[in-house]
Design a protein around this motif. Structure first.
Motif, mmCIF file in Angstrom:
data_model
loop_
_atom_site.group_PDB
_atom_site.id
_atom_site.type_symbol
_atom_site.label_atom_id
_atom_site.label_comp_id
_atom_site.label_asym_id
_atom_site.label_seq_id
_atom_site.Cartn_x
_atom_site.Cartn_y
_atom_site.Cartn_z
ATOM 1 N N CYS A 122 -6.927 0.830 5.390
ATOM 2 C CA CYS A 122 -6.856 0.511 3.958
ATOM 3 C C CYS A 122 -6.421 -0.923 3.711
ATOM 4 O O CYS A 122 -6.702 -1.489 2.654
ATOM 5 C CB CYS A 122 -5.905 1.469 3.250
ATOM 6 S SG CYS A 122 -6.519 3.151 3.138
ATOM 7 N N LEU B 216 0.805 -1.215 0.000
ATOM 8 C CA LEU B 216 0.000 0.000 0.000
ATOM 9 C C LEU B 216 0.841 1.269 0.000
ATOM 10 O O LEU B 216 0.376 2.320 -0.406
ATOM 11 C CB LEU B 216 -0.932 0.024 1.218
ATOM 12 C CG LEU B 216 -2.004 -1.053 1.250
ATOM 13 C CD1 LEU B 216 -2.735 -1.027 2.578
ATOM 14 C CD2 LEU B 216 -2.976 -0.891 0.096
ATOM 15 N N TRP C 241 -3.399 3.604 7.077
ATOM 16 C CA TRP C 241 -2.702 2.494 6.431
ATOM 17 C C TRP C 241 -3.325 1.177 6.888
ATOM 18 O O TRP C 241 -3.583 0.280 6.089
ATOM 19 C CB TRP C 241 -1.230 2.589 6.776
ATOM 20 C CG TRP C 241 -0.308 1.597 6.151
ATOM 21 C CD1 TRP C 241 -0.279 1.168 4.856
ATOM 22 C CD2 TRP C 241 0.764 0.936 6.813
ATOM 23 N NE1 TRP C 241 0.757 0.277 4.678
ATOM 24 C CE2 TRP C 241 1.414 0.127 5.856
ATOM 25 C CE3 TRP C 241 1.251 0.961 8.113
ATOM 26 C CZ2 TRP C 241 2.515 -0.671 6.163
ATOM 27 C CZ3 TRP C 241 2.355 0.181 8.421
ATOM 28 C CH2 TRP C 241 2.970 -0.622 7.449
ATOM 29 N N GLN D 189 -9.620 15.454 -0.889
ATOM 30 C CA GLN D 189 -8.259 14.898 -0.894
ATOM 31 C C GLN D 189 -8.290 13.377 -0.719
ATOM 32 O O GLN D 189 -7.473 12.666 -1.278
ATOM 33 C CB GLN D 189 -7.426 15.552 0.208
ATOM 34 C CG GLN D 189 -5.997 15.099 0.265
ATOM 35 C CD GLN D 189 -5.173 15.617 -0.904
ATOM 36 O OE1 GLN D 189 -5.416 16.694 -1.431
ATOM 37 N NE2 GLN D 189 -4.201 14.834 -1.318
ATOM 38 N N THR D 190 -9.269 12.872 0.046
ATOM 39 C CA THR D 190 -9.349 11.434 0.318
ATOM 40 C C THR D 190 -9.670 10.617 -0.924
ATOM 41 O O THR D 190 -9.401 9.423 -0.959
ATOM 42 C CB THR D 190 -10.412 11.118 1.390
ATOM 43 O OG1 THR D 190 -11.691 11.550 0.923
ATOM 44 C CG2 THR D 190 -10.079 11.791 2.703
ATOM 45 N N LYS D 191 -10.228 11.247 -1.928
ATOM 46 C CA LYS D 191 -10.611 10.549 -3.163
ATOM 47 C C LYS D 191 -9.468 10.499 -4.174
ATOM 48 O O LYS D 191 -9.576 9.842 -5.193
ATOM 49 C CB LYS D 191 -11.821 11.239 -3.818
ATOM 50 C CG LYS D 191 -13.007 11.425 -2.907
ATOM 51 C CD LYS D 191 -13.676 10.126 -2.589
ATOM 52 C CE LYS D 191 -14.931 10.399 -1.762
ATOM 53 N NZ LYS D 191 -15.499 9.236 -1.183
ATOM 54 N N LYS D 192 -8.394 11.199 -3.885
ATOM 55 C CA LYS D 192 -7.272 11.274 -4.822
ATOM 56 C C LYS D 192 -6.249 10.172 -4.542
ATOM 57 O O LYS D 192 -6.063 9.758 -3.401
ATOM 58 C CB LYS D 192 -6.579 12.636 -4.709
ATOM 59 C CG LYS D 192 -7.465 13.801 -5.102
ATOM 60 C CD LYS D 192 -6.737 15.117 -4.957
ATOM 61 C CE LYS D 192 -7.649 16.273 -5.342
ATOM 62 N NZ LYS D 192 -6.993 17.562 -5.131
ATOM 63 N N ASP D 193 -5.594 9.741 -5.629
ATOM 64 C CA ASP D 193 -4.467 8.828 -5.455
ATOM 65 C C ASP D 193 -3.426 9.538 -4.597
ATOM 66 O O ASP D 193 -3.224 10.733 -4.718
ATOM 67 C CB ASP D 193 -3.845 8.474 -6.814
ATOM 68 C CG ASP D 193 -4.726 7.547 -7.631
ATOM 69 O OD1 ASP D 193 -5.611 6.885 -7.051
ATOM 70 O OD2 ASP D 193 -4.533 7.495 -8.863
ATOM 71 N N GLY D 194 -2.795 8.813 -3.755
ATOM 72 C CA GLY D 194 -1.748 9.406 -2.934
ATOM 73 C C GLY D 194 -2.236 9.939 -1.593
ATOM 74 O O GLY D 194 -1.464 10.527 -0.843
ATOM 75 N N GLU E 104 -0.172 8.574 1.400
ATOM 76 C CA GLU E 104 1.115 9.255 1.562
ATOM 77 C C GLU E 104 0.921 10.650 2.138
ATOM 78 O O GLU E 104 1.683 11.110 2.986
ATOM 79 C CB GLU E 104 1.873 9.326 0.227
ATOM 80 C CG GLU E 104 2.403 7.996 -0.250
ATOM 81 C CD GLU E 104 1.386 7.192 -1.059
ATOM 82 O OE1 GLU E 104 0.214 7.632 -1.206
ATOM 83 O OE2 GLU E 104 1.755 6.114 -1.547
ATOM 84 N N TYR E 105 -0.115 11.334 1.675
ATOM 85 C CA TYR E 105 -0.460 12.667 2.183
ATOM 86 C C TYR E 105 -0.748 12.599 3.695
ATOM 87 O O TYR E 105 -0.226 13.394 4.473
ATOM 88 C CB TYR E 105 -1.673 13.206 1.417
ATOM 89 C CG TYR E 105 -2.263 14.471 1.965
ATOM 90 C CD1 TYR E 105 -1.676 15.709 1.703
ATOM 91 C CD2 TYR E 105 -3.425 14.443 2.739
ATOM 92 C CE1 TYR E 105 -2.221 16.883 2.197
ATOM 93 C CE2 TYR E 105 -3.978 15.608 3.232
ATOM 94 C CZ TYR E 105 -3.374 16.832 2.962
ATOM 95 O OH TYR E 105 -3.923 17.991 3.462
#
Length: 189
Positions: A162, A6, A159, A137-142, A145-146
């Protein structure tokens, strides 16, 4: 799936110990209850547990039901407070109101010890609560990491969430561990 798939394990190892990374991998991959309990205890410490989690997972613990009820109450209050205090866009007001009701419903079902019945609702609720906290922001890739960058403790929790299987685990005991561990972080957050 290994948890390390992940996110980059080198990045995560700067935040948490290899022992915790290994424990999270064991916790998600195995069905052997002794291994699960051991791994979950390590992760719970990472989530701020001061020993209550260990009491909650011991089979022979005296007053276990009483401790679980107190823990559930703390979880309920903390998650409600988190949702209530979150600033949201006008378009998300209905989601926020629904989240409060869903928290109540989840806690009611959990209190009845119907862990498999509330597992999917718990995951869905957490995704919505995190959306309320962080927005689009939660719907975006990355996003993982953010989250790790802006709040490493929360990033570790996300983590974990997910990495959980979308399907309900094969037994109530394993499901209960998955739920208690997620609740442990939110109770201490």
């Amino acid at each position: 799936m290994r948890i390390s798939n992940l996110i980059n394990e080198d990045d995560i190892s700067q935040i948490i110990s290899k022992e915790t990374i290994d424990a999270m991998n064991v916790f998600v991959q195995t069905s052997e209850m002794d291994a699960l309990n051991s791994a979950a205890t390590i992760v719970a410490k990472e989530f701020g547990d001061a020993g209550l989690f260990q009491d909650l997972i011991q089979k022979d613990s005296l007053a276990k039901d009483e401790k679980e009820a107190k823990f559930l109450s703390s979880f309920h209050k903390n998650l409600n407070l988190l949702v209530q205090k979150t600033w949201i866009e006008k378009a998300d007001e209905t989601l926020k109101e629904q989240a409060v009701v869903r928290i109540d419903n989840f806690c009611d079902v959990f209190a009845q010890k119907k862990y498999n019945s509330c597992y999917s609702d718990f995951l869905s609720l957490l995704y919505d609560v995190v959306y309320l906290m962080f927005g689009i922001q939660t719907k975006k890739d990355g996003f993982l990491e953010y989250a790790m960058r802006i709040d490493p403790e929360f990033g570790i929790f996300w983590w974990y969430i997910c990495s959980l299987p979308a399907d309900v685990p094969e037994n109530d005991e394993k499901t209960r561990l998955f739920l208690l561990l997620g609740m442990t972080f939110l109770t201490n957050y």
